[in-house]
Write an enzyme that holds these catalytic residues in place. Sequence first.
Site, PDB file in Angstrom:
ATOM      1  N   ARG A 144     -10.252  23.436 -13.011  1.00  0.00           N
ATOM      2  CA  ARG A 144     -10.732  23.301 -14.392  1.00  0.00           C
ATOM      3  C   ARG A 144     -11.814  24.321 -14.730  1.00  0.00           C
ATOM      4  NH1 ARG A 144      -9.969  17.056 -16.061  1.00  0.00           N
ATOM      5  NH2 ARG A 144      -8.749  16.416 -14.274  1.00  0.00           N
ATOM      6  N   ASP A 189       1.885  17.043  -5.350  1.00  0.00           N
ATOM      7  CA  ASP A 189       2.532  17.865  -6.385  1.00  0.00           C
ATOM      8  C   ASP A 189       2.271  19.371  -6.340  1.00  0.00           C
ATOM      9  OD1 ASP A 189      -0.114  17.372  -7.116  1.00  0.00           O
ATOM     10  OD2 ASP A 189       0.337  16.561  -9.108  1.00  0.00           O
ATOM     11  N   GLU A 200       2.330  17.287 -18.084  1.00  0.00           N
ATOM     12  CA  GLU A 200       3.376  17.872 -17.221  1.00  0.00           C
ATOM     13  C   GLU A 200       4.729  18.076 -17.903  1.00  0.00           C
ATOM     14  OE1 GLU A 200       1.311  15.444 -16.243  1.00  0.00           O
ATOM     15  OE2 GLU A 200       0.059  16.618 -14.880  1.00  0.00           O
ATOM     16  N   GLU A 203     -10.796  19.825  -8.338  1.00  0.00           N
ATOM     17  CA  GLU A 203     -10.935  19.620  -9.787  1.00  0.00           C
ATOM     18  C   GLU A 203     -11.802  20.707 -10.409  1.00  0.00           C
ATOM     19  OE1 GLU A 203      -9.219  17.670 -11.474  1.00  0.00           O
ATOM     20  OE2 GLU A 203      -8.631  15.958 -10.252  1.00  0.00           O
TER      21      GLU A 203
HETATM   22  C1  DMJ Z   1      -4.506  18.214 -14.374  1.00  0.00           C
HETATM   23  O1  DMJ Z   1      -5.836  18.193 -14.035  1.00  0.00           O
HETATM   24  C2  DMJ Z   1      -3.744  19.187 -13.534  1.00  0.00           C
HETATM   25  O2  DMJ Z   1      -2.534  19.456 -14.127  1.00  0.00           O
HETATM   26  C3  DMJ Z   1      -3.530  18.694 -12.146  1.00  0.00           C
HETATM   27  O3  DMJ Z   1      -2.811  19.581 -11.372  1.00  0.00           O
HETATM   28  C4  DMJ Z   1      -2.824  17.389 -12.167  1.00  0.00           C
HETATM   29  N1  DMJ Z   1      -3.455  16.448 -13.033  1.00  0.00           N
HETATM   30  C5  DMJ Z   1      -3.968  16.835 -14.320  1.00  0.00           C
HETATM   31  C6  DMJ Z   1      -3.074  16.586 -15.481  1.00  0.00           C
HETATM   32  O4  DMJ Z   1      -2.259  15.540 -15.418  1.00  0.00           O
END
Ligand code: DMJ
Length: 685
Positions: A320, A448, A585, A316
């Site tokens: 971010r 994912d 997404e 995270e």
């Molecule tokens: C975001 O922090 C990023 O896109 C991550 O890869 C997946 N989840 C959230 C958004 O849904």
Amino acid sequence: MKEGGHITLTLPPGSAASVDERGRKSLRRAWNQLPRCQRNLIILGITGFCVTVLLCLSGDQLLAASLKDADTKAEVAPYQMPLPNPHHHPGVVKDVPKDTAAASVSVDKKAPQAEALSDKFNELVAYGEANSAENVVRLPETVAAQGLPQAIAMAVALPPPDNNKEQDNGGIDILNNVEEPVAQDPTDPLSEGDQLEQAIKNPLTLGGVSFKQHLKKIKPLLAKGQHFHGATNERQSAVVAAFKHSWAGYKKYAWGHDNLKPISQYSHEWFGLGLTIIDSLDTMYIMGLDDEFKEARDWVEHSLRFDTKRDVNLFEVTIRVLGGLLSAYHLSGDTMFLSKAAELGNRLLPAFQSPSNIPYSDVNLGDLSAHSPKWSPDSSTSEVTTIQLEFRDLSRSTNISIYEQVAQKVNEKVHDLEKNHGLVPIFINANTGTFRNYATISLGARGDSYYEYLLKQWIQTGRKDNDNLILDYMQAVDGVLTQLMRRTPREHWVYIGELINGKDFKPKMDHLTCYLPGTLILGHQNGMPDSHLILARDLLDTCYQTYKMNPTNLAAEISYFALTEKDDQDIYVKPNDAHNLLRPEFVESLYYFYSLTGNRTYQDMGWTIFQAFETHAKVNAGYTSMGNVKNAQSTRLRDLMESFWMSETLKYFYLLFSDDRKEIDLEQWVFNSEGHPLPVYPLKT
Ligand code: DMJ
């Protein structure tokens, strides 16, 4: 026979003949006059003497003698400077090689190779002097591309001298080359472990010097900054207004904290890193919000602290914060962001000190330690494989190799693991480096972005033919097509299911999986087969349907799909899955479709969804998550505005509505998993 090292032949009395006195003829005559047995005895004696001499000399002396002999005859070859071992020879490069090398390679000015080598070497020495930080290994593209002998490249990448210490050449006389240097790995000037230790122990340095000093050295490599013109149409202006509304609420009620709670008008803390500010930087820059960008920038410079003793999640914080800072740096050209990114990168490195090279999930940025999650011995597969774009970019931006090295090792480790048709279980153990047995396979939560980063890393690194990244990506998409993709019985909606325990098909799809159409069309644009495009298009339709099927026009977090006609609906949402967290997404995928095709239908689809957020998620202090998208009259507001709303969802809306579909050129930029654009690098040759 042996006297003082001189050899004397003793002949029989009366027939003794001296070569000097009588000449060759008389010597031959005298020899012929000797009885045969006597001649044989003499020959035998001479032979025995020679054998004795040979046995007394060492092999080295013999070789030296033969080489010396050869040297006098052959043309002098250019001198290759011996490679000192950096662990034993601190500072040898700075003090020794330039002159030595120059002198050495000019031994024979006539040898054409020697002159070319000399030029390249001097060029590199100059570069090395300008970049004498301990763990600089990367050469400027132009130099690296010339395929310079790696041995020489390494010589300039050695540590700078420590003037307080005496020179220790480990007993090797480099100038005279009397002893062979210890062989070393040409890719490892300091040893990865030592580089890691150095960066962790000194998080406010790069390559052993202050950020300021280091950035001065790499000035020619620094980003120049980009220009954006701001909103050019009503839809874009509406998105900017939504951004400003969100920013105003965050500023008023949660400034400096991670997230805004827009209903209770309070702050929400997760890592204590001002996530919303950092995640929003590049969006503000792209939207041309100069004042907001400036106040966020100043907060980063003066108030952002990484030295708090608190556990954070590697993934995270990487996507971010590290991604946000790097993107802000590349777009604005402001090196303050790069310095902050470097400090954070250093503080995240303890995560990689695991026995397997698979990083631990949690890092304490203050006490510089790392461990597995408290709730499990395993890391999420998508998390450990979704840090590489950022760590590689940090290395290439700073010219310090360690970040890319540790992240690349994760690639290699995961590549070597056995997979199910290219698909990966969603848990992996940092101690053993193996997938958890019978873990679920999913392109939603925890799986994912493994697939996303295979493609995006390949693009970031210049799209090398037959690279493992793209081979693994292609195999995985084949696995998706054959193992996970299904159609609903009546309306034939295409969806991607999951394999529970790695084998049992479950017709469940997270909203998170709606990133996949965007990634697939990006891959197709970069040469992937048409089957990828068809899946992308069909899945995009399904994702849109997960919005349109609800009276709010907003999608639920998780959708289920009918397996047979016995099910009432082809797509349905369970009550506990009906929430919406303002996730990006699907909008992200629409953006890729618009940017790569120019088809404005995707803009219209996005506009429908943007308006739905305006209607249902907008509150006085910002935008909020909802508990139930299935009831427009009772959406059950949840009270959280996640930082990805401003980093991704609003950014992708803004770019989707742009009149210039290449406002960010996907040939030159690659978005990280949090929507932060990073530069694409040319292929290294
Ligand atoms: C975001 O922090 C990023 O896109 C991550 O890869 C997946 N989840 C959230 C958004 O849904």
